[in-house]
Design a protein around this motif. Structure first.
Motif, PDB file in Angstrom:
ATOM      1  N   GLY A   1       4.774  49.871  28.998  1.00 59.41           N
ATOM      2  CA  GLY A   1       4.501  49.819  27.563  1.00 59.41           C
ATOM      3  C   GLY A   1       3.038  49.506  27.279  1.00 59.41           C
ATOM      4  O   GLY A   1       2.354  48.858  28.073  1.00 59.41           O
ATOM      5  N   ASN A   2       2.573  49.987  26.143  1.00 62.63           N
ATOM      6  CA  ASN A   2       1.156  49.829  25.780  1.00 62.63           C
ATOM      7  C   ASN A   2       0.783  48.374  25.518  1.00 62.63           C
ATOM      8  O   ASN A   2      -0.305  47.923  25.891  1.00 62.63           O
ATOM      9  N   THR A   3       1.655  47.631  24.876  1.00 61.08           N
ATOM     10  CA  THR A   3       1.337  46.264  24.478  1.00 61.08           C
ATOM     11  C   THR A   3       1.051  45.375  25.687  1.00 61.08           C
ATOM     12  O   THR A   3       0.109  44.575  25.660  1.00 61.08           O
ATOM     13  N   LEU A   4       1.818  45.526  26.725  1.00 65.71           N
ATOM     14  CA  LEU A   4       1.606  44.719  27.927  1.00 65.71           C
ATOM     15  C   LEU A   4       0.229  44.991  28.535  1.00 65.71           C
ATOM     16  O   LEU A   4      -0.484  44.053  28.915  1.00 65.71           O
ATOM     17  N   TYR A   5      -0.175  46.242  28.599  1.00 66.19           N
ATOM     18  CA  TYR A   5      -1.476  46.573  29.170  1.00 66.19           C
ATOM     19  C   TYR A   5      -2.620  46.125  28.278  1.00 66.19           C
ATOM     20  O   TYR A   5      -3.685  45.747  28.765  1.00 66.19           O
ATOM     21  N   ILE A   6      -2.410  46.141  26.974  1.00 65.13           N
ATOM     22  CA  ILE A   6      -3.434  45.617  26.066  1.00 65.13           C
ATOM     23  C   ILE A   6      -3.601  44.118  26.290  1.00 65.13           C
ATOM     24  O   ILE A   6      -4.724  43.609  26.359  1.00 65.13           O
ATOM     25  N   LEU A   7      -2.495  43.393  26.431  1.00 63.21           N
ATOM     26  CA  LEU A   7      -2.573  41.949  26.688  1.00 63.21           C
ATOM     27  C   LEU A   7      -3.211  41.650  28.045  1.00 63.21           C
ATOM     28  O   LEU A   7      -4.041  40.735  28.163  1.00 63.21           O
ATOM     29  N   ILE A   8      -2.846  42.406  29.073  1.00 62.02           N
ATOM     30  CA  ILE A   8      -3.413  42.178  30.412  1.00 62.02           C
ATOM     31  C   ILE A   8      -4.914  42.469  30.417  1.00 62.02           C
ATOM     32  O   ILE A   8      -5.709  41.693  30.952  1.00 62.02           O
ATOM     33  N   GLY A   9      -5.319  43.582  29.809  1.00 58.39           N
ATOM     34  CA  GLY A   9      -6.745  43.926  29.761  1.00 58.39           C
ATOM     35  C   GLY A   9      -7.557  42.916  28.986  1.00 58.39           C
ATOM     36  O   GLY A   9      -8.660  42.532  29.390  1.00 58.39           O
ATOM     37  N   SER A  10      -7.013  42.463  27.859  1.00 57.71           N
ATOM     38  CA  SER A  10      -7.710  41.445  27.062  1.00 57.71           C
ATOM     39  C   SER A  10      -7.813  40.130  27.826  1.00 57.71           C
ATOM     40  O   SER A  10      -8.849  39.458  27.786  1.00 57.71           O
ATOM     41  N   THR A  11      -6.750  39.768  28.524  1.00 63.27           N
ATOM     42  CA  THR A  11      -6.766  38.526  29.308  1.00 63.27           C
ATOM     43  C   THR A  11      -7.804  38.592  30.420  1.00 63.27           C
ATOM     44  O   THR A  11      -8.557  37.631  30.624  1.00 63.27           O
ATOM     45  N   PHE A  12      -7.849  39.695  31.139  1.00 61.03           N
ATOM     46  CA  PHE A  12      -8.864  39.853  32.189  1.00 61.03           C
ATOM     47  C   PHE A  12     -10.271  39.734  31.616  1.00 61.03           C
ATOM     48  O   PHE A  12     -11.138  39.066  32.184  1.00 61.03           O
ATOM     49  N   SER A  13     -10.511  40.373  30.490  1.00 61.05           N
ATOM     50  CA  SER A  13     -11.840  40.338  29.882  1.00 61.05           C
ATOM     51  C   SER A  13     -12.221  38.924  29.451  1.00 61.05           C
ATOM     52  O   SER A  13     -13.325  38.454  29.730  1.00 61.05           O
ATOM     53  N   ILE A  14     -11.309  38.241  28.781  1.00 59.52           N
ATOM     54  CA  ILE A  14     -11.614  36.897  28.282  1.00 59.52           C
ATOM     55  C   ILE A  14     -11.788  35.909  29.434  1.00 59.52           C
ATOM     56  O   ILE A  14     -12.718  35.088  29.429  1.00 59.52           O
ATOM     57  N   VAL A  15     -10.927  35.993  30.437  1.00 59.39           N
ATOM     58  CA  VAL A  15     -11.023  35.075  31.582  1.00 59.39           C
ATOM     59  C   VAL A  15     -12.338  35.291  32.329  1.00 59.39           C
ATOM     60  O   VAL A  15     -12.984  34.323  32.770  1.00 59.39           O
ATOM     61  N   SER A  16     -12.766  36.527  32.465  1.00 63.63           N
ATOM     62  CA  SER A  16     -14.014  36.777  33.184  1.00 63.63           C
ATOM     63  C   SER A  16     -15.220  36.256  32.399  1.00 63.63           C
ATOM     64  O   SER A  16     -16.152  35.696  32.989  1.00 63.63           O
ATOM     65  N   VAL A  17     -15.216  36.408  31.084  1.00 67.80           N
ATOM     66  CA  VAL A  17     -16.323  35.878  30.279  1.00 67.80           C
ATOM     67  C   VAL A  17     -16.339  34.350  30.350  1.00 67.80           C
ATOM     68  O   VAL A  17     -17.409  33.737  30.499  1.00 67.80           O
ATOM     69  N   LEU A  18     -15.174  33.722  30.264  1.00 69.01           N
ATOM     70  CA  LEU A  18     -15.107  32.262  30.396  1.00 69.01           C
ATOM     71  C   LEU A  18     -15.539  31.806  31.792  1.00 69.01           C
ATOM     72  O   LEU A  18     -16.202  30.777  31.940  1.00 69.01           O
TER      73      LEU A  18
END
Length: 106
Positions: free
Chosen positions: A45-62
């Motif tokens: 599903g699209n929503t899961l991949y949007i959440l995973i991609g956003s999480t990866f991006s935010i965690v890497s910036v932090l």
């Protein structure tokens, strides 16, 4: 592999960590968010991949922020210790000669 990283200096470990965070950000943003989540019917599903991609991006910036702050604090701590060391002169108590004040009193 952990031994290899721990044998490096603090600055080298910081640079390796920043490089890994940049790779995680690129993977999360470009591959997961822009490619997989825009497919018509992704497997989970699209929503899961949007959440995973956003999480990866935010965690890497932090992660980059935490690493830069740690390196900055480490340099400040090292400079502060160097200043403290320069202020205090070392003297040894095993000096067998008596001081000039003691000689004058006798």
């Amino acid at each position: 592999m952990m031994k290899y990283f721990m044998s490096r200096s603090i600055m080298e470990r910081g640079l390796i960590g920043i490089f890994l965070c940049i790779l995680l950000f690129l993977f999360g943003y470009f591959f997961v968010l822009n490619y997989v989540s825009t497919l018509e019917k992704p497997p989970l599903g699209n929503t899961l991949y949007i959440l995973i991609g956003s999480t990866f991006s935010i965690v890497s910036v932090l992660g980059i922020g935490v690493i830069v702050k740690y390196l900055y604090d480490y340099n400040k701590r090292k400079l502060r210790q160097e200043r403290k060391r320069k202020k205090h002169k070392l003297f040894y108590l095993k000096d067998k000669r008596r001081s000039s004040k003691e000689r004058k009193l006798e």
